[in-house]
Scaffold this motif. Structure first.
Motif, PDB file in Angstrom:
ATOM      1  N   GLY A 115      46.227  32.595  35.946  1.00  0.00           N
ATOM      2  CA  GLY A 115      47.397  31.744  35.781  1.00  0.00           C
ATOM      3  C   GLY A 115      47.091  30.320  35.377  1.00  0.00           C
ATOM      4  O   GLY A 115      47.975  29.462  35.439  1.00  0.00           O
ATOM      5  N   LYS A 116      45.848  30.040  34.941  1.00  0.00           N
ATOM      6  CA  LYS A 116      45.467  28.687  34.536  1.00  0.00           C
ATOM      7  C   LYS A 116      44.844  28.739  33.146  1.00  0.00           C
ATOM      8  O   LYS A 116      43.620  28.804  32.998  1.00  0.00           O
ATOM      9  CB  LYS A 116      44.500  28.077  35.546  1.00  0.00           C
ATOM     10  CG  LYS A 116      45.107  27.900  36.933  1.00  0.00           C
ATOM     11  CD  LYS A 116      44.136  27.235  37.890  1.00  0.00           C
ATOM     12  CE  LYS A 116      44.776  27.027  39.256  1.00  0.00           C
ATOM     13  NZ  LYS A 116      43.834  26.383  40.206  1.00  0.00           N
ATOM     14  N   PRO A 117      45.676  28.722  32.109  1.00  0.00           N
ATOM     15  CA  PRO A 117      45.150  28.879  30.742  1.00  0.00           C
ATOM     16  C   PRO A 117      44.263  27.727  30.294  1.00  0.00           C
ATOM     17  O   PRO A 117      43.286  27.942  29.577  1.00  0.00           O
ATOM     18  CB  PRO A 117      46.414  28.981  29.889  1.00  0.00           C
ATOM     19  CG  PRO A 117      47.490  28.342  30.707  1.00  0.00           C
ATOM     20  CD  PRO A 117      47.144  28.616  32.134  1.00  0.00           C
ATOM     21  N   LEU A 118      44.590  26.487  30.687  1.00  0.00           N
ATOM     22  CA  LEU A 118      43.769  25.356  30.257  1.00  0.00           C
ATOM     23  C   LEU A 118      42.379  25.412  30.884  1.00  0.00           C
ATOM     24  O   LEU A 118      41.374  25.113  30.222  1.00  0.00           O
ATOM     25  CB  LEU A 118      44.463  24.039  30.621  1.00  0.00           C
ATOM     26  CG  LEU A 118      45.739  23.720  29.838  1.00  0.00           C
ATOM     27  CD1 LEU A 118      46.336  22.392  30.301  1.00  0.00           C
ATOM     28  CD2 LEU A 118      45.450  23.662  28.343  1.00  0.00           C
ATOM     29  N   ALA A 119      42.305  25.789  32.149  1.00  0.00           N
ATOM     30  CA  ALA A 119      41.002  25.931  32.793  1.00  0.00           C
ATOM     31  C   ALA A 119      40.195  27.045  32.134  1.00  0.00           C
ATOM     32  O   ALA A 119      38.978  26.922  31.937  1.00  0.00           O
ATOM     33  CB  ALA A 119      41.185  26.221  34.282  1.00  0.00           C
ATOM     34  N   ASN A 120      40.871  28.114  31.763  1.00  0.00           N
ATOM     35  CA  ASN A 120      40.194  29.224  31.094  1.00  0.00           C
ATOM     36  C   ASN A 120      39.639  28.797  29.746  1.00  0.00           C
ATOM     37  O   ASN A 120      38.484  29.097  29.409  1.00  0.00           O
ATOM     38  CB  ASN A 120      41.176  30.383  30.928  1.00  0.00           C
ATOM     39  CG  ASN A 120      40.512  31.658  30.479  1.00  0.00           C
ATOM     40  OD1 ASN A 120      40.084  31.774  29.343  1.00  0.00           O
ATOM     41  ND2 ASN A 120      40.425  32.627  31.368  1.00  0.00           N
ATOM     42  N   ALA A 121      40.457  28.086  28.968  1.00  0.00           N
ATOM     43  CA  ALA A 121      40.011  27.645  27.643  1.00  0.00           C
ATOM     44  C   ALA A 121      38.880  26.626  27.745  1.00  0.00           C
ATOM     45  O   ALA A 121      37.944  26.638  26.937  1.00  0.00           O
ATOM     46  CB  ALA A 121      41.186  27.053  26.868  1.00  0.00           C
ATOM     47  N   THR A 122      38.942  25.744  28.739  1.00  0.00           N
ATOM     48  CA  THR A 122      37.890  24.743  28.910  1.00  0.00           C
ATOM     49  C   THR A 122      36.565  25.393  29.277  1.00  0.00           C
ATOM     50  O   THR A 122      35.508  25.057  28.719  1.00  0.00           O
ATOM     51  CB  THR A 122      38.297  23.736  29.995  1.00  0.00           C
ATOM     52  OG1 THR A 122      39.550  23.131  29.642  1.00  0.00           O
ATOM     53  CG2 THR A 122      37.241  22.650  30.150  1.00  0.00           C
ATOM     54  N   PHE A 123      36.612  26.331  30.204  1.00  0.00           N
ATOM     55  CA  PHE A 123      35.388  27.026  30.601  1.00  0.00           C
ATOM     56  C   PHE A 123      34.790  27.801  29.429  1.00  0.00           C
ATOM     57  O   PHE A 123      33.576  27.777  29.197  1.00  0.00           O
ATOM     58  CB  PHE A 123      35.700  27.977  31.759  1.00  0.00           C
ATOM     59  CG  PHE A 123      34.507  28.754  32.242  1.00  0.00           C
ATOM     60  CD1 PHE A 123      33.551  28.150  33.039  1.00  0.00           C
ATOM     61  CD2 PHE A 123      34.342  30.084  31.899  1.00  0.00           C
ATOM     62  CE1 PHE A 123      32.449  28.858  33.488  1.00  0.00           C
ATOM     63  CE2 PHE A 123      33.245  30.802  32.337  1.00  0.00           C
ATOM     64  CZ  PHE A 123      32.296  30.188  33.136  1.00  0.00           C
ATOM     65  N   GLU A 124      35.652  28.471  28.673  1.00  0.00           N
ATOM     66  CA  GLU A 124      35.172  29.235  27.517  1.00  0.00           C
ATOM     67  C   GLU A 124      34.591  28.322  26.446  1.00  0.00           C
ATOM     68  O   GLU A 124      33.584  28.650  25.801  1.00  0.00           O
ATOM     69  CB  GLU A 124      36.328  30.059  26.948  1.00  0.00           C
ATOM     70  CG  GLU A 124      35.918  31.073  25.892  1.00  0.00           C
ATOM     71  CD  GLU A 124      36.083  30.558  24.488  1.00  0.00           C
ATOM     72  OE1 GLU A 124      35.531  31.169  23.554  1.00  0.00           O
ATOM     73  OE2 GLU A 124      36.760  29.533  24.326  1.00  0.00           O
ATOM     74  N   ALA A 125      35.211  27.150  26.255  1.00  0.00           N
ATOM     75  CA  ALA A 125      34.718  26.215  25.243  1.00  0.00           C
ATOM     76  C   ALA A 125      33.335  25.688  25.608  1.00  0.00           C
ATOM     77  O   ALA A 125      32.425  25.645  24.762  1.00  0.00           O
ATOM     78  CB  ALA A 125      35.702  25.054  25.085  1.00  0.00           C
ATOM     79  N   TYR A 126      33.148  25.289  26.864  1.00  0.00           N
ATOM     80  CA  TYR A 126      31.837  24.788  27.280  1.00  0.00           C
ATOM     81  C   TYR A 126      30.776  25.884  27.194  1.00  0.00           C
ATOM     82  O   TYR A 126      29.645  25.641  26.742  1.00  0.00           O
ATOM     83  CB  TYR A 126      31.913  24.241  28.709  1.00  0.00           C
ATOM     84  CG  TYR A 126      32.384  22.810  28.782  1.00  0.00           C
ATOM     85  CD1 TYR A 126      31.548  21.765  28.411  1.00  0.00           C
ATOM     86  CD2 TYR A 126      33.668  22.501  29.214  1.00  0.00           C
ATOM     87  CE1 TYR A 126      31.978  20.450  28.471  1.00  0.00           C
ATOM     88  CE2 TYR A 126      34.110  21.192  29.278  1.00  0.00           C
ATOM     89  CZ  TYR A 126      33.259  20.168  28.906  1.00  0.00           C
ATOM     90  OH  TYR A 126      33.692  18.870  28.961  1.00  0.00           O
ATOM     91  N   ALA A 127      31.131  27.084  27.630  1.00  0.00           N
ATOM     92  CA  ALA A 127      30.159  28.182  27.600  1.00  0.00           C
ATOM     93  C   ALA A 127      29.771  28.539  26.174  1.00  0.00           C
ATOM     94  O   ALA A 127      28.585  28.701  25.850  1.00  0.00           O
ATOM     95  CB  ALA A 127      30.733  29.402  28.322  1.00  0.00           C
ATOM     96  N   MET A 128      30.761  28.652  25.298  1.00  0.00           N
ATOM     97  CA  MET A 128      30.480  29.047  23.924  1.00  0.00           C
ATOM     98  C   MET A 128      29.765  27.948  23.157  1.00  0.00           C
ATOM     99  O   MET A 128      28.858  28.218  22.363  1.00  0.00           O
ATOM    100  CB  MET A 128      31.787  29.413  23.217  1.00  0.00           C
ATOM    101  CG  MET A 128      32.362  30.746  23.646  1.00  0.00           C
ATOM    102  SD  MET A 128      31.252  32.123  23.272  1.00  0.00           S
ATOM    103  CE  MET A 128      31.168  32.015  21.496  1.00  0.00           C
ATOM    104  N   MET A 129      30.167  26.696  23.372  1.00  0.00           N
ATOM    105  CA  MET A 129      29.538  25.604  22.634  1.00  0.00           C
ATOM    106  C   MET A 129      28.074  25.444  23.016  1.00  0.00           C
ATOM    107  O   MET A 129      27.232  25.130  22.171  1.00  0.00           O
ATOM    108  CB  MET A 129      30.296  24.302  22.881  1.00  0.00           C
ATOM    109  CG  MET A 129      31.623  24.209  22.157  1.00  0.00           C
ATOM    110  SD  MET A 129      31.456  24.378  20.350  1.00  0.00           S
ATOM    111  CE  MET A 129      31.969  26.081  20.112  1.00  0.00           C
ATOM    112  N   CYS A 130      27.756  25.654  24.287  1.00  0.00           N
ATOM    113  CA  CYS A 130      26.346  25.568  24.694  1.00  0.00           C
ATOM    114  C   CYS A 130      25.513  26.626  23.981  1.00  0.00           C
ATOM    115  O   CYS A 130      24.417  26.348  23.475  1.00  0.00           O
ATOM    116  CB  CYS A 130      26.231  25.732  26.209  1.00  0.00           C
ATOM    117  SG  CYS A 130      26.890  24.345  27.160  1.00  0.00           S
ATOM    118  N   VAL A 131      26.049  27.841  23.916  1.00  0.00           N
ATOM    119  CA  VAL A 131      25.317  28.923  23.253  1.00  0.00           C
ATOM    120  C   VAL A 131      25.251  28.690  21.747  1.00  0.00           C
ATOM    121  O   VAL A 131      24.182  28.798  21.127  1.00  0.00           O
ATOM    122  CB  VAL A 131      25.974  30.281  23.565  1.00  0.00           C
ATOM    123  CG1 VAL A 131      25.291  31.397  22.785  1.00  0.00           C
ATOM    124  CG2 VAL A 131      25.908  30.573  25.055  1.00  0.00           C
TER     125      VAL A 131
END
Length: 264
Positions: free
Chosen positions: A15-31
């Protein structure tokens, strides 16, 4: 990787789309940044560029690229009318922002609704989770066949990870992109490699760089000279943003009805 991180965050914080997108962005950008840096250092090693110079160019290039990207986005959003709104844009406009639509859909699917309600355990698409297991197990029979049938050299050419990762760009990439990629790859890696191996060994990498550079330059020139002024080329069916299927947006879940769509 992106879907996996979004799935984890969807289970942890539903139920927290912004938190989901932020976590995915940091994870993907690091990789992604790590892989890009390694690729650049590998190219520099082949060209015998000193490691310190390569590292310094990476750092300076990162700052320049960040500033240029921010300025470009600011310019586009302030100058292009109805950007990222396909229903209000002229036919053939490139400012439809398909990747942003994918990000939004992922936020809604994994963040707002959550994997529990869409997939497992309460969703109607829980069977899709079997592909995680399938992706992990498929390399085993390929490896076994390559060991037991060494005379079949073509088996060693099967790379399950490469086959599956090819679909990771869809969406927003469409079937037209895959067909053009396959045509170029088949011609260079199969036809040219077999008949003109010496030419392929000497010029294939240079040709690849030339094609990438040419596409980038033409995209830039067409954008700043034509499309930013709503000149989108000749009028033909390929200009449509849709996939030319009126039923593509219809729901397929049982009991869900939409106007103009068949019921299942």
């Amino acid at each position: 990787m992106g879907a996996f991180t979004q799935m984890i965050m969807g289970y942890v914080y539903p139920g927290k789309p912004l938190a989901n997108a932020t976590f995915e962005a940091y994870a993907m950008m690091c990789v992604d940044c790590g892989l890009t840096a390694i690729s650049s250092f590998k190219l520099g090693l082949y060209m015998k560029i000193p490691p310190k110079a390569m590292f310094l160019s990476q750092v300076i290039g990162s700052f320049i690229a960040s500033a240029c990207e921010f300025a470009t986005v600011w310019l586009l959003f302030s100058s292009v009318e109805n950007i990222c709104r396909p229903e209000l844009l002229p036919r053939g406009s490139q400012w439809t922002c398909p990747y942003n639509q994918v990000i939004y859909n992922n936020m809604m699917t994994w963040g707002a609704v959550g994997p529990k309600r869409v997939f497992y355990p309460n969703g109607v698409y829980s069977n899709l989770f079997i592909f995680f297991l399938l992706g992990a197990l498929l390399p085993i029979p390929v490896w076994f066949l390559a060991r037991t049938l060494p005379e079949k050299k073509w088996i060693r050419l099967i790379n399950v990870s490469t086959i599956f990762i090819a679909g990771a760009s869809m969406p927003p990439v469409s079937a037209v992109n895959y067909l053009s990629w396959f045509a170029v790859a088949f011609f260079l890696k199969f036809v040219v490699y077999r008949k003109y191996k010496r030419w392929w060994a000497k010029y294939s990498y240079l040709l690849s760089v030339a094609i990438d550079t040419g596409v980038s330059l033409m995209a830039f020139l067409v954008t700043v000279t034509l499309q930013i002024h709503n000149v989108n080329g000749i009028d033909w069916w390929g200009l449509d943003v849709s996939d030319h299927c009126p039923l593509a947006t219809c729901p397929t879940a049982r009991g869900v009805h939409a106007e103009g769509c068949p019921a299942f």
